[in-house]
Design a protein around this motif. Structure first.
Motif, short mmCIF file in Angstrom:
data_model
loop_
_atom_site.label_atom_id
_atom_site.label_comp_id
_atom_site.label_asym_id
_atom_site.label_seq_id
_atom_site.Cartn_x
_atom_site.Cartn_y
_atom_site.Cartn_z
N VAL A 53 0.99 -1.34 0.12
CA VAL A 53 -0.01 0.02 0.06
C VAL A 53 1.05 1.25 0.05
CG1 VAL A 53 -1.85 -0.88 0.98
CG2 VAL A 53 -0.22 -0.13 2.57
N PRO A 54 1.58 1.54 -1.24
CA PRO A 54 2.59 2.78 -1.17
C PRO A 54 1.88 3.94 -0.88
CG PRO A 54 2.21 1.71 -3.28
CD PRO A 54 1.66 0.63 -2.39
N TYR A 55 0.31 3.89 -1.24
CA TYR A 55 -0.46 4.99 -0.97
C TYR A 55 -1.95 4.43 -0.62
CZ TYR A 55 -2.10 4.77 -5.67
OH TYR A 55 -2.36 4.19 -7.05
N TYR A 56 -2.65 5.25 0.29
CA TYR A 56 -4.23 4.83 0.26
C TYR A 56 -5.18 5.96 0.69
CZ TYR A 56 -2.17 4.42 5.06
OH TYR A 56 -1.89 4.73 6.41
N TYR A 57 -6.14 5.63 0.78
CA TYR A 57 -6.92 6.90 1.21
C TYR A 57 -7.77 6.77 2.30
CZ TYR A 57 -6.06 7.98 -3.95
OH TYR A 57 -5.55 8.05 -5.04
N VAL A 58 -7.94 7.85 3.17
CA VAL A 58 -8.54 7.71 4.51
C VAL A 58 -9.77 8.81 4.15
CG1 VAL A 58 -8.49 7.81 6.82
CG2 VAL A 58 -6.68 7.03 5.60
N ALA A 59 -11.05 8.34 4.56
CA ALA A 59 -12.10 9.03 4.44
C ALA A 59 -12.23 10.19 5.55
CB ALA A 59 -13.48 8.26 4.34
N GLY A 60 -12.44 11.29 5.36
CA GLY A 60 -12.61 12.43 6.50
C GLY A 60 -13.66 13.38 5.96
N PRO A 61 -13.93 14.25 7.09
CA PRO A 61 -15.27 15.18 6.90
C PRO A 61 -14.96 16.28 5.60
CG PRO A 61 -13.55 15.93 8.75
CD PRO A 61 -13.29 14.51 8.15
N GLY A 62 -13.62 16.26 5.07
CA GLY A 62 -13.35 16.95 4.05
C GLY A 62 -13.42 16.41 2.91
N GLY A 63 -13.54 15.12 2.60
CA GLY A 63 -13.27 13.93 1.56
C GLY A 63 -12.21 13.02 2.14
N HIS A 64 -11.38 12.68 0.90
CA HIS A 64 -10.58 11.65 1.10
C HIS A 64 -8.94 12.04 1.39
CE1 HIS A 64 -13.65 8.92 -0.28
NE2 HIS A 64 -13.18 8.00 0.28
N GLU A 65 -8.38 11.89 2.39
CA GLU A 65 -6.97 12.11 2.46
C GLU A 65 -6.17 10.92 2.11
OE1 GLU A 65 -3.40 12.16 5.97
OE2 GLU A 65 -5.62 11.94 6.62
N GLU A 98 -15.71 6.72 -6.10
CA GLU A 98 -16.11 5.22 -6.06
C GLU A 98 -15.08 4.40 -5.78
OE1 GLU A 98 -18.83 1.62 -8.18
OE2 GLU A 98 -18.57 3.78 -9.07
N LEU A 99 -14.91 3.66 -4.58
CA LEU A 99 -14.11 2.69 -4.29
C LEU A 99 -14.09 1.57 -5.31
CD1 LEU A 99 -11.78 1.52 -2.45
CD2 LEU A 99 -13.90 0.54 -1.13
#
Length: 332
Positions: A53-65, A98-99
């Motif tokens: 997982v050299p990068y991944y996305y974390v959902a937050g109140p302002g969108g995906h980090e 979309e995931l």
């Protein structure tokens, strides 16, 4: 940033990764996810998830980090590394918000692999290559990369998985193709595991299995484990675990219809995960009120009282008895 701050010292970096991985292994062990086959402890202790997982996305109140292992900010890199070893699914590919691909929750992966029960020398097909992490765990467990085949529909996913696997020192066969069709040129398989949700059990998989093979696949928010008798027959129960996966993309694997209107069903049942599993399993074939009446009469059955049978070109899900009165045909 603490005693293990990420900097230019590769030894510190390796130490932080090892510490985070050991903590994840302890969490999985405490959950008893691999109780059915404890040999998986070593695989999770040895295979470095962060390489997949050299990068991944974390959902937050302002969108995906977006968390990235090559960030110029040391604190951001440390957040990425620690997050890679949390016992949570990680979103790895988004398309228009979309995931489309993810790295599954490690404890769920551990349970699925333990229930798959591969033995030394078994040939394994994985449907849904994802990041390549699951294939690496399988290759480590079997001690022979050549016994593992993993397939995914999209070339960018398989190419990334191949690179991640090589970085971790593994070289199983990675195929770009429709997972519902299997990979016949690598058959026969002793085990098939899917890491994506399917609406049914593809008949092609049975034809590519050796007699006595085991198939584990997500279906209707559950995990079903089938024993293959021959190319036309397989049967088995659901595990008790809830499971929510990205749908398989490919032939005959479009998105499921939405859940039906639940008005008239008691609020307690509407929010009950076991009842919603029954609705998902019987979707479009049993109305919500009828399903609720059945669920109450049957004593509010959990997932493990259900199963799936594939026989002579037909497939159906059932409650308690494959030939009993409560059966629902599966597509195709």
């Amino acid at each position: 940033m603490g005693a293990h701050a990420v900097g230019t010292d590769e030894q510190d970096w390796a130490g932080l990764a090892a510490e985070a991985r050991a903590r994840l292994v302890r969490e999985i062990e405490a959950s008893r996810a691999w109780a059915a086959d404890p040999v998986w402890r070593e695989a999770f202790a040895r295979v470095p998830r962060h390489l997949f997982v050299p990068y991944y996305y974390v959902a937050g109140p302002g969108g995906h980090e977006r968390r990235w292992g090559e960030s110029p900010d040391a604190a951001a890199r440390e957040r990425w590394l620690r997050g890679a070893y949390e016992d949570v699914p990680l979103a790895t590919r988004l398309r228009d918000g979309e995931l489309v691909s993810s790295s599954s929750q490690p404890s769920l992966m551990a349970q699925m692999l333990a229930e798959l029960r591969p033995a030394d020398g078994d040939r394994v097909l994985e449907v849904g290559a994802g990041t390549g992490y699951n294939a690496a765990l399988l290759a480590h467990r079997l001690g022979d990369d050549g016994l593992v085949t993993t397939v995914d529909l999209e070339p960018e996913i398989t190419e990334a998985a191949r690179c991640h696997l090589a970085a971790a020192g593994h070289h199983p066969v990675v195929v770009t193709g429709d997972g519902a069709r299997g990979v016949p040129e690598r058959a026969p398989y002793d085990r098939i595991i899917a890491t994506c949700a399917l609406p049914t059990v593809p008949r092609a998989w049975l034809a590519q299995c050796a007699p006595g093979a085991r198939i584990l696949t997500p279906l209707a928010t559950g995990l079903v484990v089938l024993t293959v008798r021959d190319a036309a027959h397989a049967e088995g129960p659901f595990l008790g675990t809830a499971a929510y996966f990205v749908p398989l993309r490919g032939t005959g694997c479009g998105p499921d219809a939405p859940l039906p209107d639940l008005r008239g069903v008691p609020a307690r049942a509407r929010e009950d995960d076991d009842f919603r599993f029954l609705l998902a399993l019987a979707r479009g074939r049993t109305g919500p009120r009828e399903a609720h009446a059945l669920w109450e009469r049957a004593g509010r059955p959990p997932r493990e009282r259900y199963g799936v049978t594939v026989c002579d070109g037909r497939a159906w899900a059932w409650l308690d008895d494959p030939r009993g009165p409560h059966r629902w045909p599966l597509p195709g």
